[in-house]
Write a protein that holds these residues in place. Structure first.
Motif, PDB file in Angstrom:
ATOM      1  N   ASP A 215       0.830  -1.204   0.000  1.00 47.35           N
ATOM      2  CA  ASP A 215       0.000   0.000   0.000  1.00 47.35           C
ATOM      3  C   ASP A 215       0.865   1.254   0.000  1.00 47.35           C
ATOM      4  N   ASP A 216       1.974   1.225   0.740  1.00 47.02           N
ATOM      5  CA  ASP A 216       2.878   2.377   0.771  1.00 47.02           C
ATOM      6  C   ASP A 216       3.449   2.647  -0.606  1.00 47.02           C
ATOM      7  N   ALA A 217       3.868   1.601  -1.296  1.00 46.75           N
ATOM      8  CA  ALA A 217       4.446   1.758  -2.629  1.00 46.75           C
ATOM      9  C   ALA A 217       3.407   2.308  -3.605  1.00 46.75           C
ATOM     10  N   LEU A 218       2.192   1.810  -3.519  1.00 50.64           N
ATOM     11  CA  LEU A 218       1.127   2.290  -4.397  1.00 50.64           C
ATOM     12  C   LEU A 218       0.798   3.749  -4.096  1.00 50.64           C
ATOM     13  N   GLY A 219       0.746   4.111  -2.823  1.00 50.46           N
ATOM     14  CA  GLY A 219       0.479   5.498  -2.444  1.00 50.46           C
ATOM     15  C   GLY A 219       1.559   6.441  -2.952  1.00 50.46           C
ATOM     16  N   LEU A 220       2.804   6.043  -2.833  1.00 51.94           N
ATOM     17  CA  LEU A 220       3.904   6.867  -3.323  1.00 51.94           C
ATOM     18  C   LEU A 220       3.836   7.013  -4.838  1.00 51.94           C
ATOM     19  N   ALA A 221       3.553   5.927  -5.540  1.00 52.89           N
ATOM     20  CA  ALA A 221       3.446   5.990  -7.000  1.00 52.89           C
ATOM     21  C   ALA A 221       2.316   6.929  -7.419  1.00 52.89           C
ATOM     22  N   ASN A 222       1.171   6.861  -6.724  1.00 51.02           N
ATOM     23  CA  ASN A 222       0.058   7.755  -7.039  1.00 51.02           C
ATOM     24  C   ASN A 222       0.413   9.203  -6.751  1.00 51.02           C
ATOM     25  N   ALA A 223       1.075   9.454  -5.631  1.00 55.11           N
ATOM     26  CA  ALA A 223       1.462  10.824  -5.277  1.00 55.11           C
ATOM     27  C   ALA A 223       2.422  11.392  -6.323  1.00 55.11           C
ATOM     28  N   LEU A 224       3.386  10.596  -6.755  1.00 52.38           N
ATOM     29  CA  LEU A 224       4.329  11.056  -7.780  1.00 52.38           C
ATOM     30  C   LEU A 224       3.631  11.332  -9.101  1.00 52.38           C
ATOM     31  N   ALA A 225       2.701  10.462  -9.481  1.00 55.12           N
ATOM     32  CA  ALA A 225       1.969  10.659 -10.732  1.00 55.12           C
ATOM     33  C   ALA A 225       1.109  11.912 -10.672  1.00 55.12           C
ATOM     34  N   MET A 226       0.437  12.130  -9.548  1.00 53.21           N
ATOM     35  CA  MET A 226      -0.412  13.316  -9.423  1.00 53.21           C
ATOM     36  C   MET A 226       0.426  14.593  -9.435  1.00 53.21           C
ATOM     37  N   THR A 227       1.586  14.553  -8.774  1.00 56.69           N
ATOM     38  CA  THR A 227       2.469  15.723  -8.753  1.00 56.69           C
ATOM     39  C   THR A 227       2.999  16.006 -10.155  1.00 56.69           C
TER      40      THR A 227
END
Length: 68
Positions: free
Chosen positions: A51-63
């Motif tokens: 879940d942490d990895a997915l959250g980080l990937a989503n945050a990077l994509a949104m940024t």
């Protein structure tokens, strides 16, 4: 207290102040209920490393998608 709120500009009259107060209270009850539901779901299924990895990937994509 209601007259004091009217005097402070919280609403144009007593009935509007009461209406706004009930609306505010209802909103707080809904928010608390949603918050409790979120907390319950995390207790039922705690986050893990995936879940942490997915959250980080989503945050990077949104940024990266921001126009700044």
């Amino acid at each position: 207290l209601i007259d004091e709120l009217v005097d402070l500009g919280a609403g144009p009259n007593r009935s509007e102040v009461v209406r706004l107060a009930v609306e505010h209270f209802a909103s707080e009850v809904r928010r608390a209920r949603i918050g409790q539901s979120i907390a319950d779901s995390y207790r039922e299924r705690p986050q893990g490393p995936d879940d942490d990895a997915l959250g980080l990937a989503n945050a990077l994509a949104m940024t990266a998608a921001e126009p700044w």
